[in-house]
Design an enzyme around this catalytic site. Structure first.
Site, short mmCIF file in Angstrom:
data_model
loop_
_atom_site.label_atom_id
_atom_site.label_comp_id
_atom_site.label_asym_id
_atom_site.label_seq_id
_atom_site.Cartn_x
_atom_site.Cartn_y
_atom_site.Cartn_z
N ALA B 10 -0.76 -4.15 -3.83
CA ALA B 10 -0.20 -2.89 -4.33
C ALA B 10 -0.35 -2.81 -5.85
O ALA B 10 -1.09 -1.99 -6.36
CB ALA B 10 1.27 -2.76 -3.92
N ALA B 11 0.36 -3.70 -6.57
CA ALA B 11 0.26 -3.68 -8.03
C ALA B 11 -1.16 -4.05 -8.47
O ALA B 11 -1.68 -3.51 -9.45
CB ALA B 11 1.28 -4.64 -8.64
N GLU B 32 -8.25 -11.10 -3.81
CA GLU B 32 -7.22 -10.96 -2.78
C GLU B 32 -7.53 -11.97 -1.67
O GLU B 32 -8.62 -11.96 -1.11
CB GLU B 32 -7.21 -9.53 -2.23
N CYS B 42 5.61 -0.04 2.90
CA CYS B 42 6.80 0.72 3.28
C CYS B 42 6.60 1.48 4.58
O CYS B 42 7.57 1.92 5.22
CB CYS B 42 7.15 1.73 2.19
N ASP B 285 5.68 -7.35 -7.79
CA ASP B 285 6.85 -8.06 -7.28
C ASP B 285 7.06 -9.45 -7.87
O ASP B 285 8.14 -10.02 -7.74
CB ASP B 285 6.74 -8.22 -5.75
N ALA B 303 7.42 -0.45 -4.59
CA ALA B 303 6.10 0.04 -4.99
C ALA B 303 6.10 0.84 -6.30
O ALA B 303 5.23 0.63 -7.14
CB ALA B 303 5.51 0.87 -3.86
N TYR B 432 22.40 26.23 -7.59
CA TYR B 432 23.37 26.57 -6.56
C TYR B 432 22.80 27.71 -5.73
O TYR B 432 22.38 28.72 -6.25
CB TYR B 432 24.69 27.00 -7.21
#
Lengths: 456, 456
Positions: B10-11, B32, B42, B285, B303, B432
């Site tokens: 992810a990062a 990776e 997620c 992370d 994330a 409102y």
């Protein structure tokens, strides 16, 4: 200390309560020429649609309750007809008795509000032609709908009240036609400059929107409306007309007393909501308020702004020289939901920014309200209006079947504080979870585009 | 200039893309060790529930697409096993070939992420015991659910993943039991200190929550999980176990290279996401980040924070001494929706504020998401945590069937900027309109209470 509050619908009760809170030993008297105080004006279309039950749903507070719980005095059916600020004198007509008298006050807070604009065309007084402003209007419309055989309603003006009333009419199983010179709905205050989602929802609901305006209203022999003639020479048959072309501030009392009026026709006040008259403050729809992006003083006749200006006016009016309160310029947020589509708008539209002399650009994106593949995810249109160069956020418009109004709320503190598109794009930690928001929130996606478009 | 990015889920991809954008002439290589990059973690519970279709819904980007569109190189199935920061040297294992080699880089960005915590109890390796972390986990869970005759699933840990997995299991028509020592769900990161709406929704869905934790996992002769023994001495029969008790940062590579670790066990970085090692930055992370209300450096493995820290790390890593980027402390926003209830949480809970040594008080209100009488209006619980005295907003928790997550977003800029409860109560123009928000938004109602509770 005696404090008079003139007007009792929305800002008035808020001001009277705050004044009493600020100066518990003061005598606070609120004058309201109508039979009711503290009415939920925004709820009227839903009452007319039949979603809220009886008219008592529109009564937020009664005079008795306010007197008991807030400690100020309420004078119903009393109209203030003259004001001598320097002498601290009010002339008051007791409408039910035809009596007039004078009263003296140390401080006066004007909360005389706004009235619905009229069309100013022949035939406008026909039975079945209504404005949507107070409890009596609301009850009259409902009575008309329930006693006349109405099939088709013409709504003059496609602003938020026009759209809400068209929906109310549709919800009652009737046909509605909106006349708006722009040929669109929500073209002004609630800008939808870059999205057609609401227009398409209105059309899909069978409501016609015509780029015309009324030039005459025609009635039958009994005086009941039967058609509207438009500037295109068309005749639109109908059994009811709603006039929703905006409001105008009720400044007559103050103007006659010598108060200064601002550019927009509302009462001119300083940042403490003080008018140009000695000992007279103003709040609510009658007063002009500064807006954050450009400081221009505007009329913003919405309840949250009215409550806020009431608080500031009352604190200063009731102050004996101690800490006074100042009015923070408005973000200019507004939201509408009708025909299944939400629109949230904050700050300046691109057109308003240009009008204010700002060098602005718009960033438009269509994204998703949740993770795209997640069940229930809806398209969402976001326009951000930013200043060229620095990229300061001047405004935003958000349109979707869900999550548009609250995303406008997210922009409120940013627009109010003068934050930049880059801060929103890069530094703001908006939440992400597939059922509630996509990995990069639509606001942030639009902000990234805005950073590039702002050009630096 | 050669820039290595270690980790690609992810990062990592965000950092590699930003580095290439910042220094287009640099050679950027992302390592990776798995078979996939850029996974939507997620989304895993919803994939398992069957709401998103096949596993490709979890793949945000492929290596090929990233290489083509972002211009950096992706090395799949290559694990970086050693780092010599001063020499700019990485030792890389090509996992599919059993080969090892050295590569030289000028700058290194560590995005090694976090791994799911294990229970550390006997029997944990039984078939049918899963963590929810990567694509392989997700596929393994789904295969297990589709091939084994699962009737009852034990979820160890009632945090957001635990709740989402319990819902996924329920959505597949199976029974779930959550074991959490607190006896509640969402007790920690997503604080529900003052609301039981989620607990009640979980119970109403037939999901039991037990104040116990696993002490042993029992399997049948084929090694398939059959029961969980808890610290209460109970045996809970089941055919699958989900372990969702949090994650821990994968710091081994950096620690072996001599990097400093922070109080929470993540990599210590400065406000440019620079580690203590020369030429090594960290993001995602694995790195600790400062939180706005108290400046404490924490692990916040979500994330949006990962993308933000990746941007800052990459800009600084790829900078040739020019303008560098700094990391703005996080608001700490998080949202969950499960069993029809949304929870949004920002900043510090009351417990966390106390733990941080702040003198905090909480203001709790139950209000409505729309005008109370409006059809569809739901109860909404809001807790605001503010500093005593000044009333600075330290955090907020919002729970409702609608509009909780986006109201958390409204608090994000306020918590991040250190705004006060008074500003929220008095100056912020939240919209409102009866179908989208009540006259005074629940956030403002809570803020008014908070002003009084803060005491000044």
């Amino acid at each position: 200390m005696r404090i008079a509050v003139v007007g009792g619908l929305a800002a008035g009760p808020a001001a009277a309560a705050e004044a009493k809170r600020q100066a518990p030993d003061a005598e606070v008297v609120m004058f309201e020429e109508g039979r009711h105080v503290s009415i939920g004006t925004c709820e009227i279309p839903y009452y007319i649609a039949g979603h809220l039950g009886g008219a008592d749903a529109l009564v937020v507070n009664t005079a008795e309750k306010l007197e008991r719980s807030r400690g100020f005095e309420v004078r119903l059916r009393e109209r203030v007809t003259a004001l001598d600020a320097r002498a601290g004198r009010l002339v008051v007509d007791a409408l039910d008795y035809g009596a007039q008298r004078e009263e003296r006050f140390d401080r006066v807070i004007l909360a005389t509000g706004a009235r619905a604009r009229r069309l100013g065309v022949p035939g406008e007084d026909a039975a079945g032609v209504f404005v949507i402003r107070d409890l009596e209007d609301a009850q009259a419309v409902r009575l008309w709908l329930e006693t006349e055989s109405v099939r088709h309603v013409v709504v003059a003006g496609g602003g938020y009240i026009g759209v809400e009333m068209a929906e109310a009419v549709r919800d009652r199983g009737l046909q509605a036609t909106i006349l708006d010179p722009s040929g669109r709905v929500l073209n002004n205050t609630v800008a939808c400059e870059a999205s057609d989602l609401m227009d398409r929802a209105v059309a899909a609901a069978g409501v016609a929107v015509r780029a015309e305006k009324p030039t005459e209203i025609l009635a039958d022999r009994a005086g009941r409306v039967r058609a509207v003639r438009t500037d295109a020479g068309e005749l639109v048959g109908c059994q009811m007309v709603v006039v929703s072309i905006g409001v105008e501030p009720r400044t007559e009392l103050a103007v006659a007393a010598g108060a200064r009026v601002g550019e927009m026709g509302g009462l001119a006040v300083d940042d403490r909501m003080k008018t140009s008259l000695a000992n007279v403050w103003a709040c609510g729809d009658v007063a002009e308020v500064p807006r954050a992006p450009d400081g221009r003083r505007v009329l913003w006749p919405l309840a949250p702004t009215g409550r806020r200006s009431a608080r500031v006016a009352a604190r200063n009016a009731a102050s004996r020289g101690g800490r006074a309160d100042t009015f923070r310029p408005i973000a200019g947020g507004v939201a509408v939901k009708a025909f299944g589509i939400e629109v949230g708008s904050v700050g300046l539209s691109l057109a308003q920014a240009a009008d204010a002399g700002l060098d602005a650009v718009a960033a438009d994106v269509r994204h998703w309200t949740r993770t795209a593949a997640f069940p229930g995810s809806c398209p969402i249109d976001v326009r951000l209006v930013v200043e060229r160069g620095a990229g300061r956020l001047l405004g935003g418009q958000i349109v979707s079947a869900e999550g548009a109004a609250l995303r406008a709320d997210v922009l409120v503190p940013l627009v109010q504080a003068g934050a930049t598109a880059r801060e929103l794009a890069e530094d703001l930690d908006l939440v992400y979870n597939p059922p509630v928001a996509p990995a990069v929130d639509p606001l942030k996606v639009a902000a990234s585009v805005a950073v590039r478009r702002a050009g630096r």
